[in-house]
Design a protein around this motif. Structure first.
Motif, PDB file in Angstrom:
ATOM      1  N   ALA A  73      35.053  59.904 -26.033  1.00  0.00           N
ATOM      2  CA  ALA A  73      34.299  61.160 -26.103  1.00  0.00           C
ATOM      3  C   ALA A  73      35.221  62.308 -26.453  1.00  0.00           C
ATOM      4  CB  ALA A  73      33.611  61.437 -24.771  1.00  0.00           C
ATOM      5  N   GLY A  74      34.744  63.193 -27.334  1.00  0.00           N
ATOM      6  CA  GLY A  74      35.513  64.366 -27.722  1.00  0.00           C
ATOM      7  C   GLY A  74      34.681  65.619 -27.627  1.00  0.00           C
ATOM      8  N   PRO A 189      28.946  53.269 -33.564  1.00  0.00           N
ATOM      9  CA  PRO A 189      27.758  53.989 -33.079  1.00  0.00           C
ATOM     10  C   PRO A 189      28.155  55.271 -32.355  1.00  0.00           C
ATOM     11  CG  PRO A 189      27.655  51.652 -32.496  1.00  0.00           C
ATOM     12  CD  PRO A 189      29.036  51.900 -33.024  1.00  0.00           C
ATOM     13  N   SER A 190      27.358  56.316 -32.567  1.00  0.00           N
ATOM     14  CA  SER A 190      27.722  57.598 -31.965  1.00  0.00           C
ATOM     15  C   SER A 190      26.539  58.261 -31.281  1.00  0.00           C
ATOM     16  CB  SER A 190      28.318  58.545 -33.019  1.00  0.00           C
ATOM     17  OG  SER A 190      27.340  58.959 -33.949  1.00  0.00           O
ATOM     18  N   TRP A 191      26.884  59.114 -30.316  1.00  0.00           N
ATOM     19  CA  TRP A 191      25.944  59.949 -29.572  1.00  0.00           C
ATOM     20  C   TRP A 191      26.458  61.386 -29.648  1.00  0.00           C
ATOM     21  CZ3 TRP A 191      26.407  54.935 -29.041  1.00  0.00           C
ATOM     22  CH2 TRP A 191      25.302  54.170 -28.656  1.00  0.00           C
ATOM     23  N   ILE A 238      27.333  59.978 -21.935  1.00  0.00           N
ATOM     24  CA  ILE A 238      28.425  59.007 -22.046  1.00  0.00           C
ATOM     25  C   ILE A 238      28.001  57.662 -21.465  1.00  0.00           C
ATOM     26  CG2 ILE A 238      30.748  58.447 -21.219  1.00  0.00           C
ATOM     27  CD1 ILE A 238      31.369  61.477 -21.406  1.00  0.00           C
ATOM     28  N   GLU A 239      27.323  57.689 -20.335  1.00  0.00           N
ATOM     29  CA  GLU A 239      26.885  56.427 -19.719  1.00  0.00           C
ATOM     30  C   GLU A 239      25.784  55.767 -20.538  1.00  0.00           C
ATOM     31  OE1 GLU A 239      26.124  57.604 -15.620  1.00  0.00           O
ATOM     32  OE2 GLU A 239      28.100  56.778 -15.112  1.00  0.00           O
ATOM     33  N   GLU A 240      24.943  56.556 -21.188  1.00  0.00           N
ATOM     34  CA  GLU A 240      23.950  55.981 -22.091  1.00  0.00           C
ATOM     35  C   GLU A 240      24.635  55.241 -23.224  1.00  0.00           C
ATOM     36  OE1 GLU A 240      20.885  57.645 -25.468  1.00  0.00           O
ATOM     37  OE2 GLU A 240      20.902  58.696 -23.538  1.00  0.00           O
ATOM     38  N   ALA A 241      25.678  55.845 -23.803  1.00  0.00           N
ATOM     39  CA  ALA A 241      26.425  55.198 -24.874  1.00  0.00           C
ATOM     40  C   ALA A 241      27.080  53.909 -24.378  1.00  0.00           C
ATOM     41  CB  ALA A 241      27.474  56.158 -25.415  1.00  0.00           C
TER      42      ALA A 241
END
Length: 247
Positions: A73-74, A189-191, A238-241
């Motif tokens: 994560a950024g 894959p990204s969120w 983040i936890e969903e990802a």
């Protein structure tokens, strides 16, 4: 199946967090507390903020030292570093961009920041000439302290924002001008968390970058300093990802 094999398969991924400009790893503290409570190993990387490619090389070294899968994560400029560093690393299962940049090859952070209306950060910056590692003079950019809260952290309590303004970490103008050579979001894959009250990276810019990356997008009514003001929302994304990309 042995119990050790089961534990290996069900262990949560390590979450690696990369802060952006005018912040440090402590800006993730509220997020870290929630992730650790839910069983995630977490690493908060100290982003040097000196050059895009140098910062990405350091992050890549950290990523290569982690055993097992990673969710990366950024925040803000940290997203530029994340996408440059993660390309070609199979252990990185998901990217999470928080009020962030998703640069394409040939783009710079500064270019994307200035392309959309609503950016008030540029006028709040104060350059401080410093000597770089090669002996050349470079500009370290700070946010003027009296403008830090309204521009960067409007929904953060005033006393906290005042401390953040004093302890902010500068970024070089060169880092913002450096052009990306890789775009990990094209293959990983990204969120994306879009911050609707953002005066540093306008929501329009965030939406544009997220849409072209086909990123899973959530919007929140928050300032640029969303990792501090809304750590619950950041941690949930983040936890969903992590769940979506679990092996």
């Amino acid at each position: 199946m042995t119990s050790s094999t089961l534990e290996t398969r069900t262990a949560p991924p390590t979450v690696v967090l990369v802060h952006g400009a005018f912040a440090d790893s402590s800006s993730w503290n509220g997020v870290i507390a929630r992730l650790r409570r839910d069983g995630h190993p977490v690493i908060g990387v100290a982003n040097p903020l000196r050059s895009l490619h140098g910062d990405a090389a350091l992050l890549r070294d950290v990523l290569e030292s982690v055993d097992g899968p990673v969710v990366l994560a950024g925040h803000s400029y940290g997203g530029s570093v994340v996408s440059e560093a993660a390309a070609g690393l199979p252990q990185v299962r998901a990217l999470v961009f928080v009020a962030s940049f998703l640069l394409d090859e040939g783009e710079s952070t500064g270019e994307l920041a200035g392309r959309f209306p609503g950016n008030e950060l540029g006028s709040a910056l104060r350059p401080v000439p410093v000597q770089g590692p090669d002996g050349q003079t470079v500009d370290d950019l700070y946010i003027e302290q009296e403008r830090f809260r309204p521009v960067f952290a409007a929904d953060v309590p005033a006393d906290v924002a005042e401390l953040m303004a004093v302890t902010q970490r500068p970024i070089t103008g060169d880092a913002l001008a450096d052009k990306a050579t890789k775009a990990a979001w094209r293959t990983v894959p990204s969120w994306t968390l879009v911050t609707l009250q953002d005066l540093a990276v306008p929501a329009g810019a965030q939406r544009f970058m997220a849409e072209r990356a086909n990123s899973h997008t959530v919007e929140v009514d928050a300032s640029h300093a969303v990792t501090v003001s809304r750590p619950d929302v950041v941690a949930r994304l983040i936890e969903e990802a992590a769940r979506a990309t679990a092996a």
